[in-house]
Write a protein that holds these residues in place. Sequence first.
Motif, PDB file in Angstrom:
ATOM      1  N   ASP A  67       0.753  -1.208   0.045  1.00  0.00           N
ATOM      2  CA  ASP A  67      -0.135  -0.074  -0.007  1.00  0.00           C
ATOM      3  C   ASP A  67       1.048   1.265  -0.142  1.00  0.00           C
ATOM      4  O   ASP A  67       0.432   2.402  -0.110  1.00  0.00           O
ATOM      5  N   GLN A  68       2.041   1.223   0.131  1.00  0.00           N
ATOM      6  CA  GLN A  68       2.948   2.215   0.074  1.00  0.00           C
ATOM      7  C   GLN A  68       3.847   2.550  -1.092  1.00  0.00           C
ATOM      8  O   GLN A  68       4.363   3.694  -1.288  1.00  0.00           O
ATOM      9  N   VAL A  69       3.617   1.275  -2.071  1.00  0.00           N
ATOM     10  CA  VAL A  69       4.076   1.906  -3.485  1.00  0.00           C
ATOM     11  C   VAL A  69       2.949   2.484  -4.407  1.00  0.00           C
ATOM     12  O   VAL A  69       2.083   2.110  -4.638  1.00  0.00           O
ATOM     13  N   LYS A  70       3.440   3.825  -4.679  1.00  0.00           N
ATOM     14  CA  LYS A  70       2.613   4.758  -5.343  1.00  0.00           C
ATOM     15  C   LYS A  70       3.098   4.873  -6.859  1.00  0.00           C
ATOM     16  O   LYS A  70       2.269   5.462  -7.854  1.00  0.00           O
ATOM     17  N   ASN A  71       4.477   5.195  -6.900  1.00  0.00           N
ATOM     18  CA  ASN A  71       4.956   6.012  -8.060  1.00  0.00           C
ATOM     19  C   ASN A  71       5.504   4.781  -9.222  1.00  0.00           C
ATOM     20  O   ASN A  71       5.561   3.652  -8.873  1.00  0.00           O
ATOM     21  N   THR A  72       5.456   5.543 -10.391  1.00  0.00           N
ATOM     22  CA  THR A  72       6.055   4.535 -11.627  1.00  0.00           C
ATOM     23  C   THR A  72       6.979   5.363 -12.193  1.00  0.00           C
ATOM     24  O   THR A  72       7.066   6.456 -12.405  1.00  0.00           O
ATOM     25  N   ILE A  73       8.265   4.542 -12.532  1.00  0.00           N
ATOM     26  CA  ILE A  73       9.457   4.920 -13.030  1.00  0.00           C
ATOM     27  C   ILE A  73       9.795   4.366 -14.280  1.00  0.00           C
ATOM     28  O   ILE A  73       9.258   3.195 -14.480  1.00  0.00           O
ATOM     29  N   ASP A  74      10.553   5.028 -15.123  1.00  0.00           N
ATOM     30  CA  ASP A  74      11.080   4.271 -16.307  1.00  0.00           C
ATOM     31  C   ASP A  74      12.547   3.987 -16.094  1.00  0.00           C
ATOM     32  O   ASP A  74      13.330   4.561 -15.313  1.00  0.00           O
ATOM     33  N   ILE A  75      12.857   2.577 -16.596  1.00  0.00           N
ATOM     34  CA  ILE A  75      14.059   2.173 -16.196  1.00  0.00           C
ATOM     35  C   ILE A  75      14.943   1.566 -17.496  1.00  0.00           C
ATOM     36  O   ILE A  75      14.064   1.008 -18.331  1.00  0.00           O
ATOM     37  N   ASN A  76      15.958   2.379 -18.034  1.00  0.00           N
ATOM     38  CA  ASN A  76      16.609   2.060 -19.087  1.00  0.00           C
ATOM     39  C   ASN A  76      17.211   0.669 -19.300  1.00  0.00           C
ATOM     40  O   ASN A  76      17.811   0.299 -18.312  1.00  0.00           O
ATOM     41  N   LEU A  77      17.031  -0.174 -20.395  1.00  0.00           N
ATOM     42  CA  LEU A  77      17.552  -1.561 -20.305  1.00  0.00           C
ATOM     43  C   LEU A  77      18.924  -1.434 -20.277  1.00  0.00           C
ATOM     44  O   LEU A  77      19.631  -2.206 -19.548  1.00  0.00           O
ATOM     45  N   SER A  78      19.772  -0.178 -20.670  1.00  0.00           N
ATOM     46  CA  SER A  78      21.203  -0.009 -20.543  1.00  0.00           C
ATOM     47  C   SER A  78      21.583   0.163 -19.238  1.00  0.00           C
ATOM     48  O   SER A  78      22.997  -0.330 -18.864  1.00  0.00           O
ATOM     49  N   ASP A  79      20.842   0.380 -18.290  1.00  0.00           N
ATOM     50  CA  ASP A  79      21.255   0.331 -16.795  1.00  0.00           C
ATOM     51  C   ASP A  79      21.277  -0.802 -16.196  1.00  0.00           C
ATOM     52  O   ASP A  79      21.935  -1.147 -15.186  1.00  0.00           O
ATOM     53  N   LEU A  80      20.712  -2.041 -17.115  1.00  0.00           N
ATOM     54  CA  LEU A  80      20.678  -3.173 -16.330  1.00  0.00           C
ATOM     55  C   LEU A  80      21.658  -4.278 -17.122  1.00  0.00           C
ATOM     56  O   LEU A  80      22.067  -5.213 -16.413  1.00  0.00           O
ATOM     57  N   VAL A  81      21.707  -4.105 -18.362  1.00  0.00           N
ATOM     58  CA  VAL A  81      22.600  -5.065 -19.222  1.00  0.00           C
ATOM     59  C   VAL A  81      23.822  -4.430 -19.639  1.00  0.00           C
ATOM     60  O   VAL A  81      23.742  -3.127 -20.113  1.00  0.00           O
ATOM     61  N   GLU A  82      24.933  -5.149 -19.707  1.00  0.00           N
ATOM     62  CA  GLU A  82      26.083  -4.761 -20.492  1.00  0.00           C
ATOM     63  C   GLU A  82      25.954  -5.032 -21.887  1.00  0.00           C
ATOM     64  O   GLU A  82      27.066  -4.291 -22.545  1.00  0.00           O
ATOM     65  N   GLU A  83      25.372  -5.716 -22.735  1.00  0.00           N
ATOM     66  CA  GLU A  83      25.415  -6.011 -23.941  1.00  0.00           C
ATOM     67  C   GLU A  83      24.065  -6.119 -24.612  1.00  0.00           C
ATOM     68  O   GLU A  83      23.284  -6.991 -23.439  1.00  0.00           O
ATOM     69  N   PHE A  84      23.792  -6.006 -25.684  1.00  0.00           N
ATOM     70  CA  PHE A  84      22.349  -6.288 -26.252  1.00  0.00           C
ATOM     71  C   PHE A  84      22.642  -6.890 -27.569  1.00  0.00           C
ATOM     72  O   PHE A  84      23.439  -6.391 -28.477  1.00  0.00           O
ATOM     73  N   LYS A  85      21.886  -7.911 -27.970  1.00  0.00           N
ATOM     74  CA  LYS A  85      21.850  -8.504 -29.169  1.00  0.00           C
ATOM     75  C   LYS A  85      20.644  -8.911 -29.808  1.00  0.00           C
ATOM     76  O   LYS A  85      19.701  -8.960 -29.091  1.00  0.00           O
ATOM     77  N   ILE A  86      20.584  -8.813 -31.092  1.00  0.00           N
ATOM     78  CA  ILE A  86      19.231  -9.229 -31.844  1.00  0.00           C
ATOM     79  C   ILE A  86      19.607 -10.478 -32.580  1.00  0.00           C
ATOM     80  O   ILE A  86      20.639 -10.452 -33.217  1.00  0.00           O
ATOM     81  N   VAL A  87      18.771 -11.770 -32.183  1.00  0.00           N
ATOM     82  CA  VAL A  87      19.095 -12.859 -32.706  1.00  0.00           C
ATOM     83  C   VAL A  87      17.781 -13.255 -33.796  1.00  0.00           C
ATOM     84  O   VAL A  87      16.673 -13.257 -33.265  1.00  0.00           O
ATOM     85  N   ARG A  88      18.291 -13.524 -35.058  1.00  0.00           N
ATOM     86  CA  ARG A  88      17.274 -14.152 -35.884  1.00  0.00           C
ATOM     87  C   ARG A  88      17.421 -15.476 -36.018  1.00  0.00           C
ATOM     88  O   ARG A  88      18.461 -15.918 -36.724  1.00  0.00           O
ATOM     89  N   PHE A  89      16.554 -16.470 -35.732  1.00  0.00           N
ATOM     90  CA  PHE A  89      16.665 -17.902 -35.824  1.00  0.00           C
ATOM     91  C   PHE A  89      16.477 -18.494 -37.201  1.00  0.00           C
ATOM     92  O   PHE A  89      15.834 -17.823 -37.820  1.00  0.00           O
ATOM     93  N   GLU A  90      17.404 -19.294 -37.581  1.00  0.00           N
ATOM     94  CA  GLU A  90      17.283 -19.702 -38.837  1.00  0.00           C
ATOM     95  C   GLU A  90      15.898 -20.166 -39.204  1.00  0.00           C
ATOM     96  O   GLU A  90      15.184 -20.718 -38.461  1.00  0.00           O
ATOM     97  N   ASP A  91      15.687 -20.553 -40.539  1.00  0.00           N
ATOM     98  CA  ASP A  91      14.465 -20.669 -40.950  1.00  0.00           C
ATOM     99  C   ASP A  91      14.004 -22.080 -41.663  1.00  0.00           C
ATOM    100  O   ASP A  91      13.153 -22.518 -42.011  1.00  0.00           O
ATOM    101  N   SER A  92      15.048 -23.039 -41.165  1.00  0.00           N
ATOM    102  CA  SER A  92      14.804 -24.357 -41.584  1.00  0.00           C
ATOM    103  C   SER A  92      13.795 -25.034 -40.832  1.00  0.00           C
ATOM    104  O   SER A  92      13.477 -24.657 -39.715  1.00  0.00           O
TER     105      SER A  92
END
Length: 382
Positions: free
Chosen positions: A49-74
């Motif tokens: 009942d004390q949690v009231k606010n909403t904040i934005d957190i950037n993914l870069s604050d949490l992870v040290e690298e970011f990748k996009i993986v496209r899985f093969e289509d076989s």
Amino acid sequence: MKNIKGFSIVTVLCTVLVTASCSTSPKGDGTLTFVETDTDNTLTVCHFDQVKNTIDINLSDLVEEFKIVRFEDSDSAFFKANGFCITDHYIGIRQSDNLPFLLFTHDGKLKCQVGAIGNGPGEYSWSIYDEVINEKTKEIYLASFAFLPKILVYNTDGKFMREIATKEKLSKPKIEVDSDRDITIIHMPFENNKEKFLAAVHDKNGSFKQELKPTPNFLQRDFNQEIFAYHNVPGFSFFLTSNDTLFHYNKDANKIYPKFKMDFGEVSETPMHIYNEIPDYYLIAMLWGKGVIAVNKEKQTSNYAKLINDFFGHMEAPMFNFCNGWFYQMFEPEQLITLIEKRLADSDCSAEDRKQLETMLESIDEEGNNILFMGKLKQKGK
């Protein structure tokens, strides 16, 4: 001290021999209290009942690298994901519909199918409930949903190597393998089990080392409860829904310590929720659209949180999707197309973001395989 719902359970489990005391840090925001349950353990309690606010957190604050993986289509590479195990070089896919476990590389190429569905040696007839990929030893450990008294071990070519026999049939087991190659198992013990255990440790050869017997609070009558363990922090962090507390299992001490819980106070109906833990936050997913509460361990603050993927178009990302030390977000092609188009329609979409999103949009094959966004979690303090 304010009475904390369920704290009597915690004190029994932790065999508290002294009177618990609460303290609130002056740098906190008043949403948390802290209970000393042992000489070397503190339970963090977040007051809903004390949690009231909403904040934005950037993914870069949490992870040290970011990748996009496209899985093969076989044909053999298409999958129905029900869970992930990401390591520095591999992506393990636990599938739904009792389909076999698949191992991919970070470039999206299918390396192998791990084991097979069946009742023969090295086969599993029940869905996988948890897994470990040990890159150092080139081993994969698979734990079935229930009814099997063993963990199956394969190599990273998908070949069956051996099994680790357990004293009792496992029920929704979660597993971890440490640097000594000890295998730790936590599962749901049932009242009618002959040899009940909550946690057990086996050595690298599969030989039994130790176990922790369950207190009555952990005993189950049926499969209606769930156990969650996301393997993002040192120590075995797990949440069993029948004991609404996030625990750590300390293998060296062979003890369980309560680390976090929500106090829902006088709400008429407790929201359905799940706990996760990453190095800097406790995360509470409030199901059915209520959002995610992020408890900052260092600042001692609690807020509803939105995760912003500032690596890719500042699109909103799922705040709870952290497992095995990685952030993950899986898309079917049409799903990603829809989300990108929605983001492009936002008035705050910058020219730089727009260019990145449009380039991605043009490259998506609607009939192609899934696309994975992933990022490796920063260690605490980085």
